[in-house]
Design an enzyme around this catalytic site. Structure first.
Site, PDB file in Angstrom:
ATOM      1  CD  GLN A 103       7.385   5.607   3.149  1.00 13.75           C
ATOM      2  OE1 GLN A 103       6.512   4.853   2.725  1.00 13.75           O
ATOM      3  NE2 GLN A 103       7.597   5.767   4.440  1.00 13.75           N
ATOM      4  CG  HIS A 121       7.337   6.956  -2.663  1.00 14.50           C
ATOM      5  ND1 HIS A 121       6.461   6.743  -1.624  1.00 14.50           N
ATOM      6  CD2 HIS A 121       7.838   5.719  -2.979  1.00 14.50           C
ATOM      7  CE1 HIS A 121       6.438   5.449  -1.316  1.00 14.50           C
ATOM      8  NE2 HIS A 121       7.262   4.808  -2.121  1.00 14.50           N
ATOM      9  CB  CYS A 150       5.359  17.351 -23.549  1.00  7.13           C
ATOM     10  SG  CYS A 150       7.042  17.287 -24.174  1.00  7.13           S
ATOM     11  CB  SER A 191       0.842   3.294   7.796  1.00  8.21           C
ATOM     12  OG  SER A 191       0.982   3.248   6.383  1.00  8.21           O
ATOM     13  CB  ALA A 234       6.514  13.634  14.075  1.00 11.34           C
TER      14      ALA A 234
END
Ligand code: OAD
Length: 255
Positions: A103, A121, A150, A191, A234
């Site tokens: 994500q 995402h 742009c 989460s 992690a």
């Protein structure tokens, strides 16, 4: 070694099935210095997502939303992968992990060497015009503190998914296919509060996969979907897991 050590249990599952997929969230990049979205230090504590992270808010006031995006871009720009990103890349090289569904928009999985990465995402690498859909590499058009435009004069939006926008179809299809066909889903640092990403573990579980969750906290998945919860950071968990899996013959039996 602790009885029923969840890291060993996870290692045994991963070695046995060898067709694992990872689903990652902001928590995996916290140890790279990028704050998560929720929680006391989270980005959404500083920026109300209703005001800063919806496509409606962007269309109403792009300069305001670009202030938040600029902060996110500079945090991502300075960050380097940590041992958790490196551990997932190593598991892919070892033939244990098939892909990473992330994500995150920070590009740190690719920087760590992961090859099969599904960016659920989007990412901060490119910008798209809200009027003519022309795309540009971010570094060509965006200068910190400005709202990029742009050639047609309209505003550019980064190719990240804001609330209210659909998931890029190829990412959604591939992620769901990976979830339906993996043997183990390794859920790291999310989460699990944002749909449809939070449905991926449920899809995997329903199709027969074991779900391993790495998160210091419990999430809505922990009680109902997760088979093994590893309540740690992690980087430490992935480092240990890879260390066990590198030993030929597999993890020794638990005592
Ligand atoms: P969250 O900020 O919602 O959750 C981060 C999770 O990581 C929490 O459950 C933490 O407990 C956990 N965590 C924190 N430090 C950790 C560590 N060192 N190791 C492991 N876990 C740790 O982030 P996401 O779940 O990724 O979407 O958020 C999902 C989506 O919400 C994002 O992609 C973004 C956001 O709004 C959009 O903007 C569309």
């Amino acid at each position: 070694m602790k009885a029923h050590d969840p890291v060993r249990q996870a290692a045994r599952l991963l070695r046995g099935r060898r067709d694992a997929v990872a689903l990652t969230g902001a928590g995996i990049s916290v140890e790279s210095g990028i704050p998560a979205f929720r929680g006391s230090q989270g980005l959404w504590g500083k920026y109300d997502p209703a005001e800063y992270a919806t496509i409606g808010a962007f269309m109403r006031n792009p300069a305001k939303v670009w202030r938040m995006l600029s902060e996110m871009a500079s945090l991502c720009g300075d960050a380097v992968p940590n041992p958790a990103h490196a551990g997932l890349a190593e598991l892919e090289r070892m033939g244990i992990l098939r892909s990473v569904i992330t994500q995150n928009v920070d590009g740190l999985h690719q920087a760590a060497g992961s090859r099969q990465v599904i960016e659920y995402h989007g990412n901060m690498e490119s910008l798209v015009c809200i009027a003519c859909w022309k795309q540009y590499p971010t570094r060509e058009r965006w200068v910190d503190g400005t709202t990029p435009s742009c050639d047609c004069g309209q505003i550019l939006k980064p190719n990240v998914v804001l609330f209210g926008e659909p998931i890029p179809w190829l990412a959604q299809e591939s992620a769901e296919e990976e979830a339906r066909t993996c043997g183990v889903l390794l859920v790291v640092g999310t989460s699990a509060q944002v749909s449809p990403a939070c449905d991926i573990p449920r899809i995997a579980r329903k199709a027969g996969a074991a779900v391993v969750e790495v998160n210091p906290e419990e999430t809505p998945l922990t009680a109902s979907v997760t088979d093994i919860h590893i309540p740690g950071a992690a980087s430490e968990v992935l480092r240990t897991l890879v260390g066990i899996l590198r030993v030929p013959g597999g993890p020794p039996p638990e005592h």
